[in-house]
Design a protein around this motif. Sequence first.
Motif, PDB file in Angstrom:
ATOM      1  N   VAL A 174       0.866  -1.181   0.000  1.00  0.00           N
ATOM      2  CA  VAL A 174       0.000   0.000   0.000  1.00  0.00           C
ATOM      3  C   VAL A 174       0.899   1.226   0.000  1.00  0.00           C
ATOM      4  N   THR A 175       0.707   2.101  -0.967  1.00  0.00           N
ATOM      5  CA  THR A 175       1.501   3.320  -1.062  1.00  0.00           C
ATOM      6  C   THR A 175       0.630   4.524  -0.730  1.00  0.00           C
ATOM      7  N   VAL A 176       1.111   5.373   0.184  1.00  0.00           N
ATOM      8  CA  VAL A 176       0.395   6.574   0.596  1.00  0.00           C
ATOM      9  C   VAL A 176       1.270   7.786   0.287  1.00  0.00           C
ATOM     10  N   SER A 177       0.741   8.703  -0.510  1.00  0.00           N
ATOM     11  CA  SER A 177       1.446   9.953  -0.832  1.00  0.00           C
ATOM     12  C   SER A 177       0.781  11.105  -0.099  1.00  0.00           C
ATOM     13  N   VAL A 178       1.564  11.828   0.709  1.00  0.00           N
ATOM     14  CA  VAL A 178       1.054  12.953   1.490  1.00  0.00           C
ATOM     15  C   VAL A 178       1.694  14.235   0.958  1.00  0.00           C
ATOM     16  N   THR A 179       0.857  15.190   0.588  1.00  0.00           N
ATOM     17  CA  THR A 179       1.341  16.468   0.058  1.00  0.00           C
ATOM     18  C   THR A 179       0.740  17.617   0.857  1.00  0.00           C
ATOM     19  N   GLY A 180       1.375  18.780   0.775  1.00  0.00           N
ATOM     20  CA  GLY A 180       0.917  19.963   1.507  1.00  0.00           C
ATOM     21  C   GLY A 180       2.054  20.954   1.632  1.00  0.00           C
ATOM     22  N   THR A 181       2.038  21.771   2.686  1.00  0.00           N
ATOM     23  CA  THR A 181       3.086  22.763   2.896  1.00  0.00           C
ATOM     24  C   THR A 181       4.399  22.056   3.204  1.00  0.00           C
ATOM     25  N   GLN A 182       5.406  22.372   2.407  1.00  0.00           N
ATOM     26  CA  GLN A 182       6.694  21.698   2.533  1.00  0.00           C
ATOM     27  C   GLN A 182       7.281  21.894   3.934  1.00  0.00           C
ATOM     28  N   GLY A 183       7.798  20.811   4.478  1.00  0.00           N
ATOM     29  CA  GLY A 183       8.445  20.861   5.774  1.00  0.00           C
ATOM     30  C   GLY A 183       7.539  20.555   6.942  1.00  0.00           C
ATOM     31  N   THR A 184       6.225  20.547   6.733  1.00  0.00           N
ATOM     32  CA  THR A 184       5.309  20.205   7.820  1.00  0.00           C
ATOM     33  C   THR A 184       5.522  18.744   8.216  1.00  0.00           C
ATOM     34  N   ILE A 185       5.601  18.507   9.496  1.00  0.00           N
ATOM     35  CA  ILE A 185       5.845  17.157   9.989  1.00  0.00           C
ATOM     36  C   ILE A 185       4.515  16.509  10.359  1.00  0.00           C
TER      37      ILE A 185
ATOM     38  N   SER B 222       5.815  13.557   1.173  1.00  0.00           N
ATOM     39  CA  SER B 222       6.409  12.251   1.447  1.00  0.00           C
ATOM     40  C   SER B 222       5.543  11.152   0.854  1.00  0.00           C
ATOM     41  N   THR B 223       6.205  10.079   0.453  1.00  0.00           N
ATOM     42  CA  THR B 223       5.513   8.886  -0.030  1.00  0.00           C
ATOM     43  C   THR B 223       6.002   7.691   0.768  1.00  0.00           C
ATOM     44  N   VAL B 224       5.077   6.984   1.353  1.00  0.00           N
ATOM     45  CA  VAL B 224       5.405   5.849   2.219  1.00  0.00           C
ATOM     46  C   VAL B 224       4.722   4.596   1.673  1.00  0.00           C
ATOM     47  N   THR B 225       5.448   3.497   1.659  1.00  0.00           N
ATOM     48  CA  THR B 225       4.891   2.204   1.240  1.00  0.00           C
ATOM     49  C   THR B 225       5.004   1.214   2.395  1.00  0.00           C
ATOM     50  N   TYR B 226       3.906   0.557   2.699  1.00  0.00           N
ATOM     51  CA  TYR B 226       3.943  -0.471   3.736  1.00  0.00           C
ATOM     52  C   TYR B 226       3.197  -1.709   3.235  1.00  0.00           C
ATOM     53  N   GLU B 227       3.399  -2.810   3.927  1.00  0.00           N
ATOM     54  CA  GLU B 227       2.817  -4.089   3.514  1.00  0.00           C
ATOM     55  C   GLU B 227       1.613  -4.421   4.370  1.00  0.00           C
ATOM     56  N   VAL B 228       0.561  -4.897   3.722  1.00  0.00           N
ATOM     57  CA  VAL B 228      -0.648  -5.300   4.424  1.00  0.00           C
ATOM     58  C   VAL B 228      -0.928  -6.764   4.096  1.00  0.00           C
ATOM     59  N   THR B 229      -1.398  -7.512   5.099  1.00  0.00           N
ATOM     60  CA  THR B 229      -1.738  -8.919   4.924  1.00  0.00           C
ATOM     61  C   THR B 229      -3.253  -9.064   4.821  1.00  0.00           C
ATOM     62  N   LEU B 230      -3.701  -9.769   3.787  1.00  0.00           N
ATOM     63  CA  LEU B 230      -5.129 -10.035   3.610  1.00  0.00           C
ATOM     64  C   LEU B 230      -5.505 -11.203   4.518  1.00  0.00           C
TER      65      LEU B 230
END
Length: 333
Positions: free
Chosen positions: A63-74, A98-106
Motif C-alpha cells: 500500500v503506497t500513501v502519498s502525502v502532500t501539503g506545505t513543505q516541511g510540515t511534519i 512524502s511517499t510511504v509504502t507499507y505491507e498489508v496482509t489479507l
Amino acid sequence: MAAGIVVAAIVMAWLFGARSLNAVAVTALVAVIAAVAQVRLADRPSAEHSNPPAGFPGDTRDVTVSVTGTQGTIVEASDPLDSGLSSAGNTFSASIPSTVTYEVTLAERGVQSIGPLSVHLRDVFGLVTQELEIGDSTRVIVYPEIYDVTGSTILTAELQRNRQPERQEIDQLREYVPGDPLRDIDWKSSAKRLPDLVVKEFIGRETTGTIKIAVSTDRDTVEAATSAVGSVGLFFARAGLEVGVTLPDGELDPALGETHQDELLLLLAETGPGTIGEHDWAEADVRMVGEDGSVTVDVNGRVTTFEDMRGADDSDQSPSDHEGPETAAVTAT
C-alpha cells in the motif's frame, strides 16, 4: 511540550529570580507563537492511496500513501485498517511531501477498507499539534479461500459427462496400444496388417458444457460455503466449462474466460448468508447447503460434503434428497 516550558520557567524563577523568568518566558513565547503559526498557517495536507489488487487470505499487498501539503510540515500518520486486514507498518512519521509504502496482509474474505489517513500535524519544535483526517479510503477485495478439489471423483465424473469429444474428422492411423477403445480400431486397415491392429485418431473438439451452481447458507457457514462455490466453480471453469452461479446476494450467468472467473471471485467476496429462489435451486446442476458449519454438495444427485471433496474422499453417500434451498446439511459418514 508547551506546558513543560511553563514548568521550566517557574522552576527557573524560583531558583534564579525574575530575570531568569523573563528570559525563559520571552523565549517560550516566541517558540510557541512560531509553532502555532507553522501549524495553523500550513495548507491542509492531502493524501492519496494506491489501489492494491485483489487477493486471497494470506496474500500480502503493498500500500503506497502519498502525502502532500506545505513543505516541511511534519506529520505523524496512521492508516486505519478493517478487521480483515493486518499490518505492522501502517503508522509512520514523515515530513511533507512524502511517499510511504507499507505491507498489508489479507486476512479475511470480504471488501476490506484502508483509510482515510489519520494525521497529527506538528511544528519542528513539537510544541503544537493538530489532528486531521485526510484523503479517501481505498478498498481491497479479499476472495474466499480456494482449495484443491481435483481429486474429487464426483466432480471428475461430472466433468467427463460435460466434455464429450466430437468424433468427426480422422487425423491419422497408428498402431494399437493396450487401453485404446475397441471402437477406435480401424478393422479394414488392420486386416491388411494382421496380426497388428490399427486405431483411428480423431481431430476432436471437446464440446463446451455448462455448470450451474446454487448455494444457500446460514451465517455461521458462509465462509465455508463461499470457499466451496469458489473451489468447485474454478475447477469446472479451468477445465473449460461455462460456469454460472446463483448466490444469496447475486448471480452470474454461465460464461468462459479469466474475466468471468474474476467476476465470480468478486461476487463471492461480497456475498453474505441467505437463501435463493426455488426455480434457481431446481435449475442448478450443483447445489450447496451451508448449515451448522457443514457444507453439503449435491452434484446432479450425488451427495458429499465439501470437507470430503477437499480430502478426495467423496464417494457418493446417498441419493439426493434436497428438495429446496432450506434442506439441512448431510453429515459425512
